[in-house]
Design a protein around this motif. Structure first.
Motif, PDB file in Angstrom:
ATOM      1  N   HIS A 125       0.828  -1.197   0.000  1.00 37.23           N
ATOM      2  CA  HIS A 125       0.000   0.000   0.000  1.00 37.23           C
ATOM      3  C   HIS A 125       0.869   1.257   0.000  1.00 37.23           C
ATOM      4  N   TYR A 126       0.245   2.379  -0.327  1.00 32.93           N
ATOM      5  CA  TYR A 126       0.923   3.676  -0.290  1.00 32.93           C
ATOM      6  C   TYR A 126      -0.098   4.729   0.126  1.00 32.93           C
ATOM      7  N   LEU A 127       0.417   5.886   0.568  1.00 31.38           N
ATOM      8  CA  LEU A 127      -0.447   6.956   1.056  1.00 31.38           C
ATOM      9  C   LEU A 127       0.207   8.293   0.754  1.00 31.38           C
ATOM     10  N   LEU A 141      10.264  14.211   1.025  1.00 30.80           N
ATOM     11  CA  LEU A 141       9.430  13.049   1.361  1.00 30.80           C
ATOM     12  C   LEU A 141       8.016  13.516   1.690  1.00 30.80           C
ATOM     13  N   THR A 142       7.087  13.239   0.781  1.00 39.02           N
ATOM     14  CA  THR A 142       5.711  13.731   0.931  1.00 39.02           C
ATOM     15  C   THR A 142       4.679  12.609   0.846  1.00 39.02           C
ATOM     16  N   ALA A 143       5.131  11.375   0.927  1.00 35.38           N
ATOM     17  CA  ALA A 143       4.216  10.234   0.858  1.00 35.38           C
ATOM     18  C   ALA A 143       4.810   9.074   1.642  1.00 35.38           C
ATOM     19  N   LEU A 144       4.019   8.022   1.799  1.00 36.10           N
ATOM     20  CA  LEU A 144       4.447   6.855   2.572  1.00 36.10           C
ATOM     21  C   LEU A 144       4.144   5.573   1.805  1.00 36.10           C
ATOM     22  N   ALA A 145       5.044   4.627   1.915  1.00 35.64           N
ATOM     23  CA  ALA A 145       4.820   3.286   1.377  1.00 35.64           C
ATOM     24  C   ALA A 145       4.847   2.309   2.543  1.00 35.64           C
ATOM     25  N   PHE A 146       4.192   1.160   2.360  1.00 32.92           N
ATOM     26  CA  PHE A 146       4.111   0.150   3.412  1.00 32.92           C
ATOM     27  C   PHE A 146       4.593  -1.187   2.864  1.00 32.92           C
ATOM     28  N   VAL A 168       7.517   3.645   5.133  1.00 35.04           N
ATOM     29  CA  VAL A 168       8.716   4.186   4.474  1.00 35.04           C
ATOM     30  C   VAL A 168       8.382   5.540   3.856  1.00 35.04           C
ATOM     31  N   GLY A 169       9.160   6.567   4.194  1.00 31.67           N
ATOM     32  CA  GLY A 169       8.960   7.875   3.588  1.00 31.67           C
ATOM     33  C   GLY A 169       9.450   7.892   2.148  1.00 31.67           C
ATOM     34  N   ILE A 170       8.624   8.402   1.234  1.00 36.03           N
ATOM     35  CA  ILE A 170       8.982   8.421  -0.189  1.00 36.03           C
ATOM     36  C   ILE A 170       8.664   9.791  -0.790  1.00 36.03           C
ATOM     37  N   THR A 171       9.256  10.070  -1.950  1.00 38.13           N
ATOM     38  CA  THR A 171       9.028  11.332  -2.649  1.00 38.13           C
ATOM     39  C   THR A 171       7.804  11.219  -3.556  1.00 38.13           C
ATOM     40  N   ALA A 172       7.349  12.362  -4.068  1.00 36.63           N
ATOM     41  CA  ALA A 172       6.162  12.376  -4.918  1.00 36.63           C
ATOM     42  C   ALA A 172       6.376  11.572  -6.197  1.00 36.63           C
TER      43      ALA A 172
END
Length: 354
Positions: A125-127, A141-146, A168-172
């Protein structure tokens, strides 16, 4: 039974799992001052932060509260509570003795989302956080992955199964790549440059590395996209209407913010023989591959069939900019892209897309 006699079987199981990694290390533990069930604002009973040294110094957070920590209360015998606890690995600076409070606030915010909506997280998933994951920080880092925590396998407890999902913090642009391809495949391809999936607020996008960019491009071409359902907050459909001498086309309208995302997913879904569902609070539109293009309305659910030529044309024309166009391969369908107004928590417009 008194409070002292309540068995914390679920809590003990989590601590035992963490002890397997960190031995006798005493973690920094932060408990909710007022239990959520008694009106407290923090759904999680607690969060522990361990000092990890490998592959480089970081904090390793683990939550207590998504699963059943004490007695079995849910009716599902297979899983404990929501069936998972979250972990989070955050780069630790030299001499840092206390874990950053924002990280624990972020984990509590994830819990508020799950507890209020009933929507659970799972590996892959991602958010989109729609802003820095650490409010006010100068970070990309403006999004999250799981994904599954690489050092904590799922465990069976007296209350049911519990998985450890690492946030996990991720970029757009990394989020876009994961949506266009596959979250776990992207993370696996990034293991050498993102060891243990540690979040570092200061890092740049991994897609600046040719090896990662090539892996994503090849992965999309080979596998297509895992994203079968896309939430689109600006989504409308007007059915075609017969006029005296002509027929008005059906109109599919969406916001500019997600127009480019829809365009990317068309190739990874429809050209791989898979449908793509666009959903909003009031409407669901299913885009599906077909020999011929057409529209059907069935009880509020819209099905739009697109030929390969129509998919390729729509992909090329769908841009994050206000526009209106017909497809030469499907003149009975008009696409309308509207401006998207980004608002802050007070409802004030802070940005416009399109």
């Amino acid at each position: 039974m008194s409070e002292e006699e309540v068995e914390a079987t679920g809590w003990d199981a989590i601590e035992e799992q963490m002890s397997g990694l960190y031995g006798q290390q005493e973690p920094k533990h932060y408990a909710a001052l007022l239990p959520y069930m008694l009106g407290g604002k923090d759904p999680l009973n607690g969060i522990s932060a361990y000092k990890a040294e490998l592959p480089y110094p970081h904090w390793h957070f683990v939550t207590f509260g998504f699963s059943e920590l004490y007695d079995k209360e849910s009716e599902d015998p297979e899983y404990s509570g929501y069936g998972f606890e979250l972990t989070f690995r955050l780069a630790r600076t030299a001499g840092e003795e206390e874990p950053p409070a924002w990280a624990m606030n972020l984990l509590q915010n994830m819990a508020r989302y799950v507890f209020s909506s009933g929507n659970v997280f799972a590996s892959g998933h991602y958010l989109d956080a729609n802003g820095p994951i650490c409010l006010g920080a100068d970070t990309r880092l403006t999004a999250l992955a799981f994904t599954g925590d690489p050092e904590l396998p799922a465990m069976d407890t007296p209350n049911g199964r519990v998985e450890f999902l690492q946030m996990v913090g991720i970029t757009a642009d990394e989020l876009e790549a994961m949506m266009s391809w596959n979250t776990n495949a992207f993370l696996q391809a990034s293991q050498e440059v993102l060891p243990a999936f540690i979040t570092d607020l200061g890092r740049d996008s991994l897609l600046r590395l040719p090896v990662i960019e090539d892996a994503v491009r090849q992965g999309i071409e080979r596998d297509g996209s895992q994203t079968g359902i896309l939430y689109v907050d600006q989504l409308d459909f007007e059915p075609g209407r017969n006029r005296l001498l002509s027929k008005a086309p059906a109109v599919l309208a969406m916001g500019a913010q997600q127009a480019a995302t829809v365009a990317r997913l068309l190739r990874g879904r429809l050209l791989k023989g898979r449908k793509l569902t666009l959903t909003s609070p009031k409407l669901q539109v299913v885009l599906e591959p077909a020999q011929e293009t057409g529209c059907k309305e069935d009880g509020g659910n819209i099905r739009i069939s697109l030929s390969e030529a129509a998919v390729l044309e729509l992909e090329s024309k769908l841009k994050p900019k206000e526009s209106e166009f017909k497809l030469s391969t499907a003149k009975e369908l008009m696409i309308r892209v509207r401006k998207t107004y980004i608002k802050d928590q007070e409802g004030k417009v802070v940005d416009t897309i399109g």
